[in-house]
Design a protein around this motif. Structure first.
Motif, PDB file in Angstrom:
ATOM      1  N   GLU A 103       0.830  -1.200   0.000  1.00  0.00           N
ATOM      2  CA  GLU A 103       0.000   0.000   0.000  1.00  0.00           C
ATOM      3  C   GLU A 103       0.864   1.249   0.000  1.00  0.00           C
ATOM      4  O   GLU A 103       1.916   1.304   0.648  1.00  0.00           O
ATOM      5  N   ASP A 104       0.413   2.261  -0.739  1.00  0.00           N
ATOM      6  CA  ASP A 104       1.163   3.510  -0.856  1.00  0.00           C
ATOM      7  C   ASP A 104       1.003   4.357   0.408  1.00  0.00           C
ATOM      8  O   ASP A 104       0.022   4.235   1.147  1.00  0.00           O
ATOM      9  N   SER A 105       2.028   5.194   0.655  1.00  0.00           N
ATOM     10  CA  SER A 105       2.024   6.182   1.755  1.00  0.00           C
ATOM     11  C   SER A 105       1.874   5.525   3.122  1.00  0.00           C
ATOM     12  O   SER A 105       1.210   6.046   4.009  1.00  0.00           O
ATOM     13  N   ALA A 122       7.410   3.687  12.081  1.00  0.00           N
ATOM     14  CA  ALA A 122       8.001   4.358  13.235  1.00  0.00           C
ATOM     15  C   ALA A 122       9.050   3.444  13.837  1.00  0.00           C
ATOM     16  O   ALA A 122       8.914   2.215  13.845  1.00  0.00           O
ATOM     17  N   ALA A 123      10.135   4.052  14.337  1.00  0.00           N
ATOM     18  CA  ALA A 123      11.213   3.291  14.956  1.00  0.00           C
ATOM     19  C   ALA A 123      11.849   4.141  16.039  1.00  0.00           C
ATOM     20  O   ALA A 123      11.784   5.374  16.015  1.00  0.00           O
ATOM     21  N   VAL A 124      12.479   3.478  16.990  1.00  0.00           N
ATOM     22  CA  VAL A 124      13.190   4.146  18.080  1.00  0.00           C
ATOM     23  C   VAL A 124      14.654   4.264  17.684  1.00  0.00           C
ATOM     24  O   VAL A 124      15.209   3.380  17.019  1.00  0.00           O
ATOM     25  N   VAL A 125      15.276   5.337  18.090  1.00  0.00           N
ATOM     26  CA  VAL A 125      16.691   5.559  17.779  1.00  0.00           C
ATOM     27  C   VAL A 125      17.516   4.359  18.244  1.00  0.00           C
ATOM     28  O   VAL A 125      17.388   3.897  19.378  1.00  0.00           O
ATOM     29  N   GLY A 126      18.364   3.844  17.331  1.00  0.00           N
ATOM     30  CA  GLY A 126      19.222   2.708  17.644  1.00  0.00           C
ATOM     31  C   GLY A 126      18.645   1.370  17.258  1.00  0.00           C
ATOM     32  O   GLY A 126      19.372   0.373  17.235  1.00  0.00           O
ATOM     33  N   SER A 127      17.342   1.315  16.936  1.00  0.00           N
ATOM     34  CA  SER A 127      16.729   0.051  16.533  1.00  0.00           C
ATOM     35  C   SER A 127      16.799  -0.100  15.016  1.00  0.00           C
ATOM     36  O   SER A 127      17.428   0.701  14.324  1.00  0.00           O
ATOM     37  N   SER A 128      16.137  -1.138  14.499  1.00  0.00           N
ATOM     38  CA  SER A 128      16.092  -1.389  13.063  1.00  0.00           C
ATOM     39  C   SER A 128      14.657  -1.266  12.575  1.00  0.00           C
ATOM     40  O   SER A 128      13.704  -1.498  13.334  1.00  0.00           O
ATOM     41  N   VAL A 129      14.492  -0.941  11.308  1.00  0.00           N
ATOM     42  CA  VAL A 129      13.171  -0.814  10.714  1.00  0.00           C
ATOM     43  C   VAL A 129      13.230  -1.361   9.298  1.00  0.00           C
ATOM     44  O   VAL A 129      14.259  -1.260   8.623  1.00  0.00           O
ATOM     45  N   ILE A 130      12.130  -1.987   8.860  1.00  0.00           N
ATOM     46  CA  ILE A 130      12.012  -2.520   7.505  1.00  0.00           C
ATOM     47  C   ILE A 130      10.785  -1.894   6.854  1.00  0.00           C
ATOM     48  O   ILE A 130       9.664  -2.004   7.383  1.00  0.00           O
ATOM     49  N   MET A 131      11.001  -1.251   5.718  1.00  0.00           N
ATOM     50  CA  MET A 131       9.913  -0.673   4.928  1.00  0.00           C
ATOM     51  C   MET A 131       9.711  -1.532   3.687  1.00  0.00           C
ATOM     52  O   MET A 131      10.682  -1.829   2.977  1.00  0.00           O
ATOM     53  N   HIS A 132       8.463  -1.920   3.429  1.00  0.00           N
ATOM     54  CA  HIS A 132       8.157  -2.941   2.437  1.00  0.00           C
ATOM     55  C   HIS A 132       7.848  -2.327   1.076  1.00  0.00           C
ATOM     56  O   HIS A 132       7.298  -1.213   0.975  1.00  0.00           O
ATOM     57  N   ALA A 145       5.989   3.313  -8.638  1.00  0.00           N
ATOM     58  CA  ALA A 145       6.632   3.816  -7.421  1.00  0.00           C
ATOM     59  C   ALA A 145       5.594   3.989  -6.328  1.00  0.00           C
ATOM     60  O   ALA A 145       4.401   4.210  -6.611  1.00  0.00           O
ATOM     61  N   ILE A 146       6.030   3.873  -5.077  1.00  0.00           N
ATOM     62  CA  ILE A 146       5.212   4.197  -3.904  1.00  0.00           C
ATOM     63  C   ILE A 146       6.097   4.954  -2.927  1.00  0.00           C
ATOM     64  O   ILE A 146       7.335   4.936  -3.026  1.00  0.00           O
ATOM     65  N   THR A 147       5.471   5.609  -1.964  1.00  0.00           N
ATOM     66  CA  THR A 147       6.199   6.345  -0.940  1.00  0.00           C
ATOM     67  C   THR A 147       5.931   5.716   0.417  1.00  0.00           C
ATOM     68  O   THR A 147       4.903   5.068   0.636  1.00  0.00           O
ATOM     69  N   ALA A 148       6.888   5.923   1.323  1.00  0.00           N
ATOM     70  CA  ALA A 148       6.755   5.472   2.706  1.00  0.00           C
ATOM     71  C   ALA A 148       7.317   6.554   3.604  1.00  0.00           C
ATOM     72  O   ALA A 148       8.333   7.191   3.272  1.00  0.00           O
ATOM     73  N   THR A 166      10.989   6.764  -1.174  1.00  0.00           N
ATOM     74  CA  THR A 166      10.272   6.361  -2.390  1.00  0.00           C
ATOM     75  C   THR A 166      10.892   5.087  -2.929  1.00  0.00           C
ATOM     76  O   THR A 166      12.120   4.983  -3.038  1.00  0.00           O
ATOM     77  N   CYS A 167      10.026   4.124  -3.268  1.00  0.00           N
ATOM     78  CA  CYS A 167      10.463   2.857  -3.866  1.00  0.00           C
ATOM     79  C   CYS A 167      10.138   2.904  -5.358  1.00  0.00           C
ATOM     80  O   CYS A 167       8.966   2.966  -5.744  1.00  0.00           O
ATOM     81  N   PHE A 168      11.185   2.886  -6.207  1.00  0.00           N
ATOM     82  CA  PHE A 168      11.025   2.886  -7.661  1.00  0.00           C
ATOM     83  C   PHE A 168      11.269   1.471  -8.187  1.00  0.00           C
ATOM     84  O   PHE A 168      12.273   0.838  -7.832  1.00  0.00           O
ATOM     85  N   THR A 169      10.366   0.984  -9.036  1.00  0.00           N
ATOM     86  CA  THR A 169      10.542  -0.331  -9.682  1.00  0.00           C
ATOM     87  C   THR A 169      10.458  -0.135 -11.192  1.00  0.00           C
ATOM     88  O   THR A 169       9.591   0.603 -11.684  1.00  0.00           O
ATOM     89  N   THR A 170      11.348  -0.835 -11.917  1.00  0.00           N
ATOM     90  CA  THR A 170      11.440  -0.641 -13.363  1.00  0.00           C
ATOM     91  C   THR A 170      11.714  -1.973 -14.045  1.00  0.00           C
ATOM     92  O   THR A 170      12.508  -2.778 -13.544  1.00  0.00           O
ATOM     93  N   ASN A 171      11.034  -2.232 -15.160  1.00  0.00           N
ATOM     94  CA  ASN A 171      11.412  -3.304 -16.084  1.00  0.00           C
ATOM     95  C   ASN A 171      11.163  -2.805 -17.507  1.00  0.00           C
ATOM     96  O   ASN A 171      10.837  -1.629 -17.717  1.00  0.00           O
ATOM     97  N   ILE A 172      11.318  -3.702 -18.471  1.00  0.00           N
ATOM     98  CA  ILE A 172      11.215  -3.273 -19.867  1.00  0.00           C
ATOM     99  C   ILE A 172       9.803  -2.856 -20.245  1.00  0.00           C
ATOM    100  O   ILE A 172       9.595  -2.230 -21.303  1.00  0.00           O
ATOM    101  N   GLU A 173       8.819  -3.172 -19.403  1.00  0.00           N
ATOM    102  CA  GLU A 173       7.435  -2.852 -19.738  1.00  0.00           C
ATOM    103  C   GLU A 173       6.953  -1.559 -19.087  1.00  0.00           C
ATOM    104  O   GLU A 173       5.902  -1.058 -19.435  1.00  0.00           O
ATOM    105  N   GLY A 174       7.672  -1.050 -18.099  1.00  0.00           N
ATOM    106  CA  GLY A 174       7.210   0.176 -17.476  1.00  0.00           C
ATOM    107  C   GLY A 174       7.849   0.426 -16.128  1.00  0.00           C
ATOM    108  O   GLY A 174       8.808  -0.248 -15.724  1.00  0.00           O
TER     109      GLY A 174
END
Length: 1097
Positions: free
Chosen positions: A383-385, A389-399, A459-462, A448-456
């Motif tokens: 899902e876009d946008s 949230a993360a605490v300083v010193g921890s790790s975060v994963i954006m999908h 992008a989405i933002t987080a 911003t996550c940009f995805t590209t292939n030969i067909e087009g």
């Protein structure tokens, strides 16, 4: 002998028939049939049959009750048949059987021939009095229901041999007409050797499906009564074999592949023997080894579909597309083979369901693979946008989950910048997610996550929000009940570390302080203790208490966890070991973490007790370990009683009392099971009765090798190896697995065989096939298989030789571009080291790669001669750079390319070619004189017979211009400079000779007499042989004298030169002799005497 897959259930034991069939047969040998429905209505049973059944039961004195036989006014029997009302009852044919008359000692066969009916079928032989015919080695019933007498005796004469056939599914028993046997006595029974009544002939072929029951039967006649023996040719009988019916029936419940083989039954008595062979083949329905898998492919690519099935006989494989059978090929595609198929240059029309069908005479299996050929622009499933949230010193994963065809490239940027995020803390996973480790405040922002292939593109933002670390506070609450009328005089007092805290408290009586545990108290009992924690003000968020102990004898100072109790309790009952000096402490733990432990309690020593725990077992054949942790000794004087006996025997237990933690059983057979139990005791008594465990004696190397080793070539680098298991009697230990060894004998391009490097793969577990990868194409190999156990490897199998098919050649080792001209370049190469087949030629490709972003089109040249190693490319552009790709090709295809770059040269100015003198072939260089400075020359190395394009070497060089370098080169070649250097060298030599002569004359100066009168203390201890001491004998030549101008001198001779002393702070005396510091140079002189100094003119 007769074999059946689905045998009638026969009974050879004299048990009551009512227990197996549900009722007893009629005693007058007539048919009895009882069928009733659930409504109690009797169907298709006439009054005569009912009357006969009732009469039979009254005559034999047997009362039929319950489910055995229906009686009047009893509950009807429910018969669950689909067509019970119209079912034909099995019947024996009505026949008159003449008496069978034989002489004593002759064989007799009473045939039953039961009628057909719904299985299972059970056959019994009984008398009219419902007594079972006794069966033994002489008299027995076969699988076909016949009753066989190996030799007739007088006691076999009777008139009421009846064969009963029971059909339990329809609750029916039918009976054959009674048969009579008359045995005539003789004066003497003629003894004879055995012969087989069942089976006939000398050989029987049997085919079984894996999992079915195998029954082999041998019934023999002869006098004395023969005994039946069973063997399997080449190896012993399988473990799962059971022999029944007095040795006449061999049964295996569920046959496997290892049950294949040749079996023999032998009937033997004192006069001879008879044999029969059974050739058993275990077949198997098809099963998948490799199933085709569904996949999504892009347009223009290729897909490989694997389909491998096993079975016996080998299954035949048929390919289908959308259910339609193929006749060898697909439109636009390569042939679909039984093992695999490759679909090349896919287009959307190739999307279909591809089916692989494998079948043999035992069944058919079908597997589907959905091949979807499509090109899709990237679709981001996340899902876009989204906000993270993360605490300083921890790790975060954006999908950023993407679906596309072909696969997309994924890039993450931050705050609308075009540059992707980089750094050690940032990583993009294969699924597109961005992980940030040890996040900082500056990482907050929009990504911003940009995805590209030969067909087009897509992008989405987080949005990432970074939170600061929080502070954790503990609130101590202390509430009390009191009379409200005394509210004005009531107060709450807080103390910290024994000192009163002055606070402005409200009625909430709360205070934000740190928590410290209060020391626990200990109430010991005999072998337990109650640890109490005094009540105090604890943080309300506590979860539980942890009780730890420390003992002073075995591991002093080490605290171990003993118990964990809920935070609502303030005491814990602990179970302790005997004869241990304990102390305890308590700590609290909640969701935040674990607090500091309390002060430890005082020491408490438990009294000794009997050894309670069981020792644990570790077998190291043939050694048995029974370690017991020291804390579990429960008292002094620990020892063990080891009891053991061989498993499966009636031997008495052998016992041994030991004090150490191991016991060795000697003189044991190889790898046999033993029952072992170990009981511990101390001075207080024995521990509990131990459990019996099974251990094995020592292993030995396997003595058997795998049989029937076969190799199936899967492709040019992979083979499948199969074998039959090594029998467990020959493993002599726990089977570790199998080891496959192979080595390359030769390339199929060579005729001479050798023994290449040996390769091995180890496969653990009991298996009968493996895949061996990494082979070289177009080669001949030899392969062996061996079993191994914990002791080591067994013998190898007989070597199996196999050949791999042809493959593509290896990469060409070297490619060089030479003889560059204005519009041509010559390419020279060496053939591949491994052709992997028959070399058919080369594929040469090249393209223009000038210093621009665009490259030229790829052009190809097919070189059909495999012996060619040189090629001239013509019609190239002037002053252009090219890249060349060269592949070696075989009948299968072309190998990987090797590349080289080169450029054409500008048009050379017209000049005359000059030919040097002949080059000496023993030299590796040649000097060319008379070249002009700063001039471009083309240099060629050619054959002596003339100048042509077939140059061995060619290069373009440019000579240096006039300058300092050329000036230096000119001076070095002038004759006056050479003469000057020779004069300087001669003058230096003359000066050196004069210095040496002058130094040697110093031994006759008066300094020698002065030294004799005033000897130096330090020089008196010097050795006479050292260079620094003078000789008293004037006739003796000086050690430092010069022997010859051209000879060598010792280091001691040159160590006293004027040059050396010139570097020291020496002084000259009045007569000019150098007295220096001889004593101070003693150490230097002795060190220099070890070397030699060559002097050359």
């Amino acid at each position: 002998m007769r074999f059946r897959r689905s045998k009638p259930q026969t009974s050879n034991e004299p048990n009551n028939m009512s227990n197996s069939s549900g009722f007893l047969p009629a005693s007058d040998c007539s048919s009895a049939h009882v069928v009733k429905s659930n409504t109690g209505v009797q169907n298709k049973t006439d009054k005569k049959k009912k009357k006969n059944l009732k009469t039979a039961s009254q005559r034999t004195g047997v009362e039929l009750r319950g489910r055995s036989a229906p009686a009047p006014r009893t509950k009807p029997i429910a018969i669950h048949l689909h067509a019970a009302l119209s079912l034909d009852v099995p019947k024996f044919p009505k026949e008159k059987i003449d008496p069978i008359v034989v002489k004593e000692g002759d064989p007799v066969v009473l045939e039953c021939n039961p009628p057909k009916g719904i299985p299972p079928l059970q056959i019994y032989w009984m008398t009219l009095g419902l007594q079972h015919i006794e069966q033994d080695e002489r008299v027995s019933m076969g699988l076909n229901g016949n009753l066989y007498f190996s030799n007739a005796l007088q006691k076999d004469s009777r008139r009421d041999y009846c064969c009963y056939a029971a059909f339990p599914r329809i609750r029916t028993i039918v009976q054959k007409t009674a048969m009579s046997v008359v045995v005539q006595s003789t004066n003497a029974i003629l003894e004879r050797k055995p012969s087989l009544l069942v089976p006939s002939g000398v050989r029987t072929e049997i085919r079984l499906v894996k999992g079915e029951e195998m029954q082999l039967e041998c019934i023999a006649e002869g006098f004395p009564t023969p005994k039946i023996e069973w063997t399997k040719m080449g190896k012993g009988l399988p473990e799962r074999v059971s022999v029944q019916n007095h040795g006449k029936l061999l049964t295996v419940l569920r046959v496997q592949e290892e049950d294949n083989g040749k079996y023999m039954c032998r009937a033997r008595n004192a006069h001879g023997e008879a044999e029969h062979y059974f050739h058993v083949t275990v077949e198997e329905p098809p099963k998948w080894i490799s199933m085709p898998e569904s996949t999504i492919a892009t347009v223009g690519t290729e897909v490989r579909i694997n389909c491998v099935a096993a079975g016996f006989p080998q299954p035949s494989t048929v390919w289908r597309v959308n259910g339609q059978s193929l006749n060898g090929t697909l439109e636009k595609q390569a042939p679909l083979r039984a093992l695999s198929s490759t679909l090349n240059c896919l287009c959307p029309c190739d999307s279909a369901v591809y089916q692989c069908e494998a079948s043999n005479r035992h069944g058919t299996i079908l597997a589907n693979a959905n091949i979807l050929v499509m090109n899709l622009p990237p679709m981001i499933l996340t899902e876009d946008s989204q906000e993270y949230a993360a605490v300083v010193g921890s790790s975060v994963i954006m999908h950023c989950k993407v679906f596309s065809s072909p696969a997309s490239t994924i890039m993450w940027t931050k705050d609308d910048t075009e540059k992707s995020v980089e750094g050690e803390r940032f990583s993009v996973h294969d699924n597109g997610s961005l992980e940030i480790r040890s996040v900082q405040k500056e990482d907050m922002g929009q990504y911003t996550c940009f995805t590209t292939n030969i067909e087009g593109k897509s992008a989405i933002t987080a949005i990432l929000d970074i939170k600061g670390r929080g502070n954790i506070a503990s609130i101590l609450t202390c509430q009390a009940e009191y009379d409200r009328s005394l509210r004005g005089s009531f107060g709450i007092l807080w103390e910290k570390d024994g000192a009163e805290l002055v606070l402005n408290l409200t009625e909430s009586t709360g205070y934000d302080v740190e928590y410290a545990a209060v020391p626990p108290t200990l109430q010991p009992s005999h072998h337990s203790a109650i640890v109490k924690q005094s009540k105090s003000c604890f943080p309300f968020s506590r979860a539980e208490f942890i009780v730890e102990y420390e003992e002073s004898q075995w591991e002093p100072g080490r605290w171990k966890k003993l118990s964990q109790v809920p935070g609502t309790r303030t005491s814990a009952l602990l179970k302790l070991h005997g004869h241990v000096d304990y102390r305890f402490r308590v700590s609290a733990v909640n969701g935040v973490g674990r607090g500091e432990p309390s002060e430890p309690t005082g020491r408490y020593k438990t009294p000794p007790s009997g050894s309670h725990p069981h020792p644990s077992f570790i077998f190291s054949e043939p050694k048995m370990y029974a370690p017991l942790p020291p804390i579990e000794h429960n008292g002094p004087g620990l020892e063990y009683k080891v009891s053991y006996r061989r498993m499966g025997t009636d031997e008495d237990w052998k016992e041994q009392v030991v004090k150490r933690h191991s016991f060795i059983v000697k003189n044991t057979p190889t790898f046999v099971p033993y029952e072992v139990k170990i009981q511990a005791r101390n001075h207080q008594g024995w521990g509990p009765e131990p459990k019996v465990v099974i251990g094995y004696s020592g292993e030995d190397f396997p003595s058997g090798a795998p049989d029937d080793v076969a190799v199936e070539v899967m492709n040019n680098t992979l083979v499948k190896v199969t074998w039959t298991r090594v029998h467990k009697d020959k493993v002599h230990g726990h089977l570790g697995g199998y080891r496959v060894n192979w080595w390359r004998l030769r390339s199929l391009l060579q005729s001479k065989k050798g023994h290449g490097e040996k390769h091995s793969l180890t496969f653990s577990g009991d298996r009968t096939h493996v895949l061996v990868p990494g082979l070289r194409p177009f080669s001949e190999y030899s392969l062996t298989v061996m079993a191994f156990n914990g002791r080591g490897n067994g013998p190898g199998s007989h070597p199996v030789t196999f050949k791999t098919p042809e493959g593509a050649p290896e990469q060409i080792p070297i490619l060089r571009a030479t003889n560059a001209q204005r519009n041509s370049i010559t390419l020279v190469w060496a053939p591949p080291l491994e052709a992997n087949g028959i070399l058919t030629g080369y594929l040469l490709q090249f393209q223009l790669i000038n210093d621009t972003n665009d490259v030229g089109s790829l052009q190809s040249v097919n070189i059909t001669s495999p012996d060619t190693n040189k090629w001239v490319l013509q019609d190239l552009e002037l002053l252009s750079r090219y890249k060349f790709y060269l592949r070696a090709c075989s009948r299968v295809g072309c190998g990987p390319p090797i590349s080289e770059e080169s450029a054409t040269v500008p048009e050379a100015s017209k000049g005359n070619w000059k030919i040097s003198e002949a080059v000496n072939t023993s030299k590796t260089f040649h000097i060319i004189h008379g070249l002009e400075p700063g001039t471009v020359y083309t240099v060629r190395l050619v054959t002596k017979n003339g100048l042509d394009n077939s140059s061995i070497f060619e290069d373009v060089i440019k000579t240096r211009g006039t300058g300092l370098a050329s000036m230096h080169g000119g001076i070095a070649t002038q004759s006056w400079f050479i003469g000057l250097m020779c004069a300087v060298a001669l003058l230096t030599l003359i000066v050196l000779i004069a210095c040496f002569i002058n130094r040697n004359k110093g031994g006759k100066y008066s300094v020698k007499e002065k030294e004799d009168l005033h000897p130096d203390v330090e020089s008196q201890g010097m050795n006479d042989d050292t260079f620094c001491e003078y000789s008293d004998n004037d006739e003796k030549p000086l050690k430092g004298s010069l022997r010859s101008l051209g000879g060598d001198m010792k280091a001691a001779d040159s160590g006293d030169s004027l040059v050396d002393y010139g570097d020291e702070d020496g002084q000259f005396n009045e007569d000019g002799s150098f007295i220096g510091e001889y004593a101070g140079r003693k150490e230097r002189c002795s060190a220099e005497v070890k070397g030699t100094v060559p002097i050359t003119a």
